[in-house]
Design a protein around this motif. Structure first.
Motif, PDB file in Angstrom:
ATOM      1  N   ASN A   1       0.824  -1.212   0.000  1.00  0.00           N
ATOM      2  CA  ASN A   1       0.000   0.000   0.000  1.00  0.00           C
ATOM      3  C   ASN A   1       0.858   1.262   0.000  1.00  0.00           C
ATOM      4  O   ASN A   1       0.544   2.239  -0.700  1.00  0.00           O
ATOM      5  CB  ASN A   1      -0.930   0.001   1.216  1.00  0.00           C
ATOM      6  N   ILE A   2       1.919   1.268   0.790  1.00  0.00           N
ATOM      7  CA  ILE A   2       2.788   2.452   0.865  1.00  0.00           C
ATOM      8  C   ILE A   2       3.458   2.717  -0.481  1.00  0.00           C
ATOM      9  O   ILE A   2       3.524   3.861  -0.957  1.00  0.00           O
ATOM     10  CB  ILE A   2       3.841   2.280   1.976  1.00  0.00           C
ATOM     11  N   ILE A   3       3.968   1.665  -1.106  1.00  0.00           N
ATOM     12  CA  ILE A   3       4.620   1.841  -2.410  1.00  0.00           C
ATOM     13  C   ILE A   3       3.624   2.372  -3.434  1.00  0.00           C
ATOM     14  O   ILE A   3       3.936   3.265  -4.232  1.00  0.00           O
ATOM     15  CB  ILE A   3       5.239   0.510  -2.879  1.00  0.00           C
ATOM     16  N   PHE A   4       2.421   1.840  -3.398  1.00  0.00           N
ATOM     17  CA  PHE A   4       1.380   2.258  -4.339  1.00  0.00           C
ATOM     18  C   PHE A   4       0.970   3.708  -4.106  1.00  0.00           C
ATOM     19  O   PHE A   4       0.885   4.507  -5.044  1.00  0.00           O
ATOM     20  CB  PHE A   4       0.175   1.328  -4.184  1.00  0.00           C
ATOM     21  N   GLU A   5       0.732   4.055  -2.853  1.00  0.00           N
ATOM     22  CA  GLU A   5       0.159   5.363  -2.539  1.00  0.00           C
ATOM     23  C   GLU A   5       1.197   6.483  -2.483  1.00  0.00           C
ATOM     24  O   GLU A   5       0.889   7.629  -2.835  1.00  0.00           O
ATOM     25  CB  GLU A   5      -0.580   5.285  -1.198  1.00  0.00           C
ATOM     26  N   ASN A   6       2.426   6.168  -2.063  1.00  0.00           N
ATOM     27  CA  ASN A   6       3.401   7.225  -1.793  1.00  0.00           C
ATOM     28  C   ASN A   6       4.548   7.322  -2.786  1.00  0.00           C
ATOM     29  O   ASN A   6       5.225   8.357  -2.828  1.00  0.00           O
ATOM     30  CB  ASN A   6       4.004   7.042  -0.395  1.00  0.00           C
ATOM     31  N   TYR A   7       4.790   6.263  -3.549  1.00  0.00           N
ATOM     32  CA  TYR A   7       6.006   6.265  -4.356  1.00  0.00           C
ATOM     33  C   TYR A   7       5.784   5.926  -5.831  1.00  0.00           C
ATOM     34  O   TYR A   7       6.028   6.759  -6.698  1.00  0.00           O
ATOM     35  CB  TYR A   7       7.042   5.303  -3.750  1.00  0.00           C
ATOM     36  N   GLN A   8       5.359   4.729  -6.135  1.00  0.00           N
ATOM     37  CA  GLN A   8       5.408   4.261  -7.520  1.00  0.00           C
ATOM     38  C   GLN A   8       4.064   4.250  -8.233  1.00  0.00           C
ATOM     39  O   GLN A   8       4.022   4.210  -9.463  1.00  0.00           O
ATOM     40  CB  GLN A   8       6.024   2.847  -7.572  1.00  0.00           C
ATOM     41  N   GLY A   9       2.965   4.215  -7.495  1.00  0.00           N
ATOM     42  CA  GLY A   9       1.656   4.182  -8.136  1.00  0.00           C
ATOM     43  C   GLY A   9       1.311   2.844  -8.763  1.00  0.00           C
ATOM     44  O   GLY A   9       0.369   2.759  -9.559  1.00  0.00           O
ATOM     45  N   ASN A  10       2.055   1.802  -8.421  1.00  0.00           N
ATOM     46  CA  ASN A  10       1.695   0.458  -8.897  1.00  0.00           C
ATOM     47  C   ASN A  10       1.777  -0.525  -7.738  1.00  0.00           C
ATOM     48  O   ASN A  10       2.362  -0.239  -6.695  1.00  0.00           O
ATOM     49  CB  ASN A  10       2.565   0.020 -10.074  1.00  0.00           C
ATOM     50  N   ARG A  11       1.167  -1.688  -7.918  1.00  0.00           N
ATOM     51  CA  ARG A  11       1.048  -2.666  -6.844  1.00  0.00           C
ATOM     52  C   ARG A  11       1.715  -3.984  -7.242  1.00  0.00           C
ATOM     53  O   ARG A  11       1.944  -4.244  -8.429  1.00  0.00           O
ATOM     54  CB  ARG A  11      -0.430  -2.934  -6.519  1.00  0.00           C
ATOM     55  N   ASN A  12       1.999  -4.794  -6.232  1.00  0.00           N
ATOM     56  CA  ASN A  12       2.445  -6.161  -6.490  1.00  0.00           C
ATOM     57  C   ASN A  12       1.200  -7.045  -6.537  1.00  0.00           C
ATOM     58  O   ASN A  12       0.563  -7.292  -5.506  1.00  0.00           O
ATOM     59  CB  ASN A  12       3.392  -6.641  -5.393  1.00  0.00           C
ATOM     60  N   PRO A  13       0.828  -7.543  -7.717  1.00  0.00           N
ATOM     61  CA  PRO A  13      -0.414  -8.321  -7.841  1.00  0.00           C
ATOM     62  C   PRO A  13      -0.430  -9.584  -6.999  1.00  0.00           C
ATOM     63  O   PRO A  13      -1.501 -10.063  -6.615  1.00  0.00           O
ATOM     64  CB  PRO A  13      -0.466  -8.670  -9.335  1.00  0.00           C
ATOM     65  N   PHE A  14       0.738 -10.138  -6.706  1.00  0.00           N
ATOM     66  CA  PHE A  14       0.799 -11.427  -6.026  1.00  0.00           C
ATOM     67  C   PHE A  14       0.625 -11.290  -4.513  1.00  0.00           C
ATOM     68  O   PHE A  14       0.467 -12.292  -3.817  1.00  0.00           O
ATOM     69  CB  PHE A  14       2.101 -12.136  -6.389  1.00  0.00           C
ATOM     70  N   ILE A  15       0.632 -10.054  -4.035  1.00  0.00           N
ATOM     71  CA  ILE A  15       0.254  -9.785  -2.649  1.00  0.00           C
ATOM     72  C   ILE A  15      -1.257  -9.610  -2.565  1.00  0.00           C
ATOM     73  O   ILE A  15      -1.915 -10.147  -1.677  1.00  0.00           O
ATOM     74  CB  ILE A  15       0.998  -8.544  -2.119  1.00  0.00           C
TER      75      ILE A  15
END
Length: 387
Positions: free
Chosen positions: A363-377
């Motif tokens: 969530n932090i990576i998605f919301e604060n840094y890169q705007g993408n998620r790890n689908p396997f999580i």
């Protein structure tokens, strides 16, 4: 007289057959009842006949956990990711079942590994009627209820990220891999220097906000005791940066989804080794094993490592001038853009399910840094559906 007897006998046979037919027709008529609402749910049979992507409520008995298209296990459940419902608690034919994907927010309450006593109980679930494990299914569930108790609010919305994967719904294999790549591609990149501060946030120790947790040792260490010293922490590329020779360039070299704080000495020992089981235990990182061609992380992060590697193999597919990173079932991959060992990574993925720290980090990576998620999580089942 004989003619009359024949007519009477014929009438009796007709009435008997008609009555028998009606007695068998009643259950079928009853099983079709239900409008798909919370108060009037579909039966499993009805839901199987309406795999059109619509959101409906389905009611059935819990009969096991699907692990493949035609396989449902009834004990030794591997994780909390899915369950199978049927109109009969004794059903064993998978074609008469519907497979229910369990979002992460419901797994602790309805996953069979955590709740094996759900077997045989009647359950209601609201979700999208669409294929799961290449089988009729219920996906993106927003409400569950054990009919005899254990309710959740059916008006609760599904997790906000579910719509993020809408273009991947109904796909498997290479088609799913491509769809996920298109979803997570073109993320916002960081400089390698910016990774230091990002890791201080993504890997913060929940028990001590002044520290980060190191990946392989599990040690809690000051956020600012980083660098190149013997007991410092540095930036570990879980997908070894020499596997494709991308170094620390923006993109794969600075992608937070596979960068983790790690003890300098332990990071050096891991080097560019592929992942596999076995070897000698590392003196500074108990529970981690290594030999000349592979590294085995401690049990608590085996799944984390696998899901980071899966992410990299989907995110970097060779378009837009980027590398094509792929998984194989080998070790000693050297500088080739491959990482192994796939069969072992899949085992680790199942052995060590997603936990709260991974979800928070994603969530932090998605919301604060890169705007993408790890689908396997978000959707651990994607790994088996692709590989």
């Amino acid at each position: 007289m004989n003619q009359i007897n024949k007519r009477v006998r014929g009438l009796f046979i007709f009435l008997f057959v008609f009555t028998l037919a009606c007695s068998h027709a009643v259950p079928d008529k009853m099983s079709a009842a239900g409008s798909g609402t919370w108060n009037s749910p579909f039966t499993v049979s009805q839901a199987n006949s309406n795999q059109n992507g619509s959101t409906q409520t389905v009611e059935g008995y819990v009969v096991g956990q699907p692990t493949a298209t035609n396989t449902v296990v009834t004990s030794n459940f591997p994780n909390d990711y899915a369950l199978a419902l049927a109109d009969s608690a004794s059903e064993t034919n998978t074609s008469n079942m519907i497979y229910v994907q369990i979002p992460s927010s419901f797994r602790s309450g309805y996953g069979l590994q955590s709740n094996p006593d759900l077997m045989g109980k009647k359950l209601k679930v609201t979700g999208s009627l669409s294929a799961y494990f290449s089988h009729s299914g219920v996906r993106n569930a927003s409400a569950f209820e054990v009919v005899d108790g254990g309710t959740t609010d059916p008006t609760d919305p599904p997790p906000s990220y579910d719509s993020y994967y809408s273009s991947a719904e109904g796909k498997t294999g290479s088609a799913l891999k491509t769809a996920l790549h298109n979803i997570i591609d073109d993320h916002q990149t960081l400089s390698y220097d910016a990774v230091w501060d990002a890791l201080r946030n993504t890997d913060e120790d929940p028990a001590n906000p002044n520290n980060v947790l190191l990946l392989y040792t599990g040690r809690s260490q000051s956020k600012f005791l980083n660098g190149g010293g013997v007991d410092d922490w540095n930036r570990e590329h879980v997908w070894a940066k020499s596997h494709g020779n991308f170094g620390t360039t923006q993109g794969p070299g600075t992608d937070l989804h596979h960068l983790r704080p790690t003890d300098v000495t332990v990071n050096s020992s891991r080097g560019n080794l592929d992942f596999d089981n076995g070897g000698s235990q590392h003196s500074e990182a108990p529970g981690n094993y290594y030999d000349s061609d592979s590294w085995e992380p401690r049990d608590e992060v085996k799944g984390d490592v696998a899901r980071m590697i899966f992410y990299m193999a989907v995110r970097y597919e060779g378009d837009s001038g980027e590398l094509d990173l792929e998984l194989n079932n080998l070790v000693n991959n050297g500088s080739a853009p491959y990482h192994g060992k796939l069969s072992v990574l899949l085992q680790w993925h199942a052995q060590d399910p997603v936990d709260a720290r991974e979800i928070r980090r994603n969530n932090i990576i998605f919301e604060n840094y890169q705007g993408n998620r790890n689908p396997f999580i978000d959707h651990p089942e994607f790994a088996e559906m692709i590989w």
